[in-house]
Design a protein around this motif. Structure first.
Motif, PDB file in Angstrom:
ATOM      1  N   THR A 155      41.771  80.233  34.473  1.00  0.00           N
ATOM      2  CA  THR A 155      43.175  80.422  34.539  1.00  0.00           C
ATOM      3  C   THR A 155      43.729  79.159  34.794  1.00  0.00           C
ATOM      4  OG1 THR A 155      43.328  80.836  36.887  1.00  0.00           O
ATOM      5  CG2 THR A 155      43.026  82.862  35.478  1.00  0.00           C
ATOM      6  N   GLU A 156      44.987  78.918  34.735  1.00  0.00           N
ATOM      7  CA  GLU A 156      45.805  77.446  34.862  1.00  0.00           C
ATOM      8  C   GLU A 156      45.956  77.437  36.345  1.00  0.00           C
ATOM      9  OE1 GLU A 156      49.068  77.018  32.474  1.00  0.00           O
ATOM     10  OE2 GLU A 156      48.102  76.098  30.938  1.00  0.00           O
ATOM     11  N   HIS A 157      45.698  76.155  36.810  1.00  0.00           N
ATOM     12  CA  HIS A 157      45.742  75.921  38.300  1.00  0.00           C
ATOM     13  C   HIS A 157      46.656  75.020  38.707  1.00  0.00           C
ATOM     14  CE1 HIS A 157      42.215  78.795  38.771  1.00  0.00           C
ATOM     15  NE2 HIS A 157      42.405  78.790  39.923  1.00  0.00           N
ATOM     16  N   ILE A 217      45.818  76.160  43.208  1.00  0.00           N
ATOM     17  CA  ILE A 217      46.396  77.417  43.385  1.00  0.00           C
ATOM     18  C   ILE A 217      46.319  78.164  41.803  1.00  0.00           C
ATOM     19  CG2 ILE A 217      48.496  78.781  43.833  1.00  0.00           C
ATOM     20  CD1 ILE A 217      49.341  76.292  45.689  1.00  0.00           C
ATOM     21  N   CYS A 218      45.968  79.144  41.730  1.00  0.00           N
ATOM     22  CA  CYS A 218      45.781  79.634  40.435  1.00  0.00           C
ATOM     23  C   CYS A 218      47.270  80.501  40.108  1.00  0.00           C
ATOM     24  CB  CYS A 218      44.926  81.326  40.722  1.00  0.00           C
ATOM     25  SG  CYS A 218      45.149  82.162  39.191  1.00  0.00           S
ATOM     26  N   THR A 219      47.886  79.807  38.943  1.00  0.00           N
ATOM     27  CA  THR A 219      49.189  80.233  38.615  1.00  0.00           C
ATOM     28  C   THR A 219      49.365  81.768  38.252  1.00  0.00           C
ATOM     29  OG1 THR A 219      48.748  79.670  36.374  1.00  0.00           O
ATOM     30  CG2 THR A 219      49.630  77.675  37.859  1.00  0.00           C
ATOM     31  N   GLU A 220      48.341  82.328  38.058  1.00  0.00           N
ATOM     32  CA  GLU A 220      48.476  83.703  37.567  1.00  0.00           C
ATOM     33  C   GLU A 220      48.193  84.886  38.846  1.00  0.00           C
ATOM     34  OE1 GLU A 220      46.303  85.571  34.339  1.00  0.00           O
ATOM     35  OE2 GLU A 220      46.213  83.720  33.265  1.00  0.00           O
ATOM     36  N   CYS A 221      47.401  84.469  39.847  1.00  0.00           N
ATOM     37  CA  CYS A 221      47.402  85.569  40.938  1.00  0.00           C
ATOM     38  C   CYS A 221      48.086  84.886  42.208  1.00  0.00           C
ATOM     39  CB  CYS A 221      46.197  86.347  41.152  1.00  0.00           C
ATOM     40  SG  CYS A 221      44.743  85.164  41.726  1.00  0.00           S
ATOM     41  N   GLY A 222      47.965  83.435  42.264  1.00  0.00           N
ATOM     42  CA  GLY A 222      48.505  82.696  43.571  1.00  0.00           C
ATOM     43  C   GLY A 222      47.300  82.421  44.444  1.00  0.00           C
ATOM     44  N   LEU A 223      45.884  82.730  43.978  1.00  0.00           N
ATOM     45  CA  LEU A 223      44.846  82.382  45.019  1.00  0.00           C
ATOM     46  C   LEU A 223      44.802  80.967  45.287  1.00  0.00           C
ATOM     47  CD1 LEU A 223      42.406  83.624  46.389  1.00  0.00           C
ATOM     48  CD2 LEU A 223      41.062  83.124  44.566  1.00  0.00           C
ATOM     49  N   ALA A 250      45.427  72.403  35.644  1.00  0.00           N
ATOM     50  CA  ALA A 250      44.043  72.386  35.067  1.00  0.00           C
ATOM     51  C   ALA A 250      43.468  73.525  34.957  1.00  0.00           C
ATOM     52  CB  ALA A 250      43.355  71.523  36.434  1.00  0.00           C
ATOM     53  N   ILE A 251      42.623  73.746  33.992  1.00  0.00           N
ATOM     54  CA  ILE A 251      41.876  75.128  33.837  1.00  0.00           C
ATOM     55  C   ILE A 251      40.621  75.174  34.740  1.00  0.00           C
ATOM     56  CG2 ILE A 251      40.937  76.568  32.460  1.00  0.00           C
ATOM     57  CD1 ILE A 251      43.623  76.172  31.600  1.00  0.00           C
ATOM     58  N   ARG A 252      40.687  76.300  35.572  1.00  0.00           N
ATOM     59  CA  ARG A 252      39.486  76.317  36.560  1.00  0.00           C
ATOM     60  C   ARG A 252      39.186  77.801  36.567  1.00  0.00           C
ATOM     61  NH1 ARG A 252      38.258  72.818  39.920  1.00  0.00           N
ATOM     62  NH2 ARG A 252      39.525  70.881  39.687  1.00  0.00           N
ATOM     63  N   TYR A 253      38.083  78.051  37.200  1.00  0.00           N
ATOM     64  CA  TYR A 253      37.683  79.655  37.341  1.00  0.00           C
ATOM     65  C   TYR A 253      38.333  80.005  38.354  1.00  0.00           C
ATOM     66  CZ  TYR A 253      34.865  83.858  37.699  1.00  0.00           C
ATOM     67  OH  TYR A 253      34.340  84.970  37.508  1.00  0.00           O
ATOM     68  N   CYS A 254      39.012  81.384  38.214  1.00  0.00           N
ATOM     69  CA  CYS A 254      39.450  81.871  39.481  1.00  0.00           C
ATOM     70  C   CYS A 254      38.614  83.255  40.009  1.00  0.00           C
ATOM     71  CB  CYS A 254      41.009  82.501  39.274  1.00  0.00           C
ATOM     72  SG  CYS A 254      41.683  83.350  40.573  1.00  0.00           S
ATOM     73  N   LYS A 255      38.399  83.281  41.275  1.00  0.00           N
ATOM     74  CA  LYS A 255      37.159  84.366  41.623  1.00  0.00           C
ATOM     75  C   LYS A 255      38.190  85.685  41.606  1.00  0.00           C
ATOM     76  CE  LYS A 255      36.363  82.286  45.391  1.00  0.00           C
ATOM     77  NZ  LYS A 255      35.943  82.073  47.013  1.00  0.00           N
ATOM     78  N   ARG A 256      39.565  85.561  42.004  1.00  0.00           N
ATOM     79  CA  ARG A 256      40.106  86.950  42.094  1.00  0.00           C
ATOM     80  C   ARG A 256      40.548  87.337  40.695  1.00  0.00           C
ATOM     81  NH1 ARG A 256      45.651  86.903  45.300  1.00  0.00           N
ATOM     82  NH2 ARG A 256      44.046  86.420  47.318  1.00  0.00           N
ATOM     83  N   CYS A 257      40.935  86.620  39.632  1.00  0.00           N
ATOM     84  CA  CYS A 257      41.377  87.101  38.104  1.00  0.00           C
ATOM     85  C   CYS A 257      40.060  87.377  37.569  1.00  0.00           C
ATOM     86  CB  CYS A 257      41.900  85.679  37.539  1.00  0.00           C
ATOM     87  SG  CYS A 257      43.799  85.501  38.224  1.00  0.00           S
TER      88      CYS A 257
END
Ligand SMILES: [Zn+2]
Length: 78
Positions: free
Chosen positions: A13-15, A61-67, A2-9
Protein backbone atom coordinates in the motif's frame (compact mmCIF):
# COMPACT_ATOMS: atom_id res chain seq x y z
CA UNK A 1 4.81 8.64 -0.73
CA UNK A 2 6.25 5.15 -0.93
CA UNK A 3 4.83 1.73 -1.71
CA UNK A 4 5.49 -0.70 1.12
CA UNK A 5 4.10 -3.94 2.41
CA UNK A 6 1.56 -3.40 5.19
CA UNK A 7 1.18 -6.20 7.71
CA UNK A 8 -2.35 -5.22 8.62
CA UNK A 9 -3.62 -4.80 5.04
CA UNK A 10 -1.67 -7.87 3.92
CA UNK A 11 -0.63 -6.18 0.69
CA UNK A 12 1.52 -3.40 -0.75
CA UNK A 13 0.00 0.00 0.00
CA UNK A 14 1.01 3.64 -0.16
CA UNK A 15 2.78 4.93 2.94
CA UNK A 16 3.66 8.40 4.06
CA UNK A 17 6.53 9.34 6.31
CA UNK A 18 6.43 10.94 9.72
CA UNK A 19 9.50 12.20 11.52
CA UNK A 20 9.34 12.92 15.23
CA UNK A 21 12.03 14.37 17.39
CA UNK A 22 12.80 12.24 20.41
CA UNK A 23 12.92 13.83 23.84
CA UNK A 24 16.51 15.00 24.09
CA UNK A 25 18.90 13.51 26.59
CA UNK A 26 20.68 16.87 26.69
CA UNK A 27 18.04 18.77 28.62
CA UNK A 28 15.28 21.13 27.58
CA UNK A 29 16.92 24.51 26.98
CA UNK A 30 17.57 25.78 23.45
CA UNK A 31 21.26 26.06 24.21
CA UNK A 32 21.41 22.40 25.20
CA UNK A 33 19.57 21.39 22.04
CA UNK A 34 22.02 23.40 19.96
CA UNK A 35 24.90 21.64 21.66
CA UNK A 36 23.28 18.30 20.91
CA UNK A 37 22.90 19.31 17.28
CA UNK A 38 26.54 20.38 17.01
CA UNK A 39 27.72 17.13 18.52
CA UNK A 40 25.68 15.25 15.95
CA UNK A 41 26.94 17.51 13.18
CA UNK A 42 30.61 17.14 13.98
CA UNK A 43 30.11 13.44 14.51
CA UNK A 44 29.21 13.30 10.82
CA UNK A 45 25.69 12.08 11.35
CA UNK A 46 23.68 15.28 10.87
CA UNK A 47 20.56 14.68 8.79
CA UNK A 48 18.80 17.01 6.33
CA UNK A 49 16.13 17.81 8.91
CA UNK A 50 18.74 19.32 11.23
CA UNK A 51 18.66 16.75 14.00
CA UNK A 52 21.20 14.08 14.60
CA UNK A 53 20.13 10.55 13.80
CA UNK A 54 19.84 9.35 17.36
CA UNK A 55 17.44 12.20 18.19
CA UNK A 56 14.71 11.36 15.70
CA UNK A 57 12.20 8.60 15.24
CA UNK A 58 11.07 7.94 11.71
CA UNK A 59 7.75 6.28 11.00
CA UNK A 60 5.96 5.14 7.89
CA UNK A 61 2.17 5.26 8.01
CA UNK A 62 -0.11 3.14 5.83
CA UNK A 63 -2.51 5.49 4.03
CA UNK A 64 -5.17 2.77 3.85
CA UNK A 65 -5.41 1.54 7.45
CA UNK A 66 -3.22 4.04 9.31
CA UNK A 67 -0.81 1.46 10.71
CA UNK A 68 2.29 3.21 11.99
CA UNK A 69 5.62 1.42 11.73
CA UNK A 70 8.83 2.64 13.34
CA UNK A 71 11.57 2.76 10.74
CA UNK A 72 14.61 4.54 12.06
CA UNK A 73 17.22 3.36 9.60
CA UNK A 74 16.18 4.82 6.27
CA UNK A 75 19.00 4.79 3.76
CA UNK A 76 18.34 8.37 2.62
CA UNK A 77 19.97 9.55 5.83
CA UNK A 78 23.17 7.57 5.30
ZN1 LIG B 1 -2.39 -0.92 5.99
Amino acid sequence: MAIRYCKRCGKDTEHRELIKQKPSKYGKSKKEHFKAFLEGFFGGIASPVGASLDLIDRYVICTECGLKTLENYGDEFL
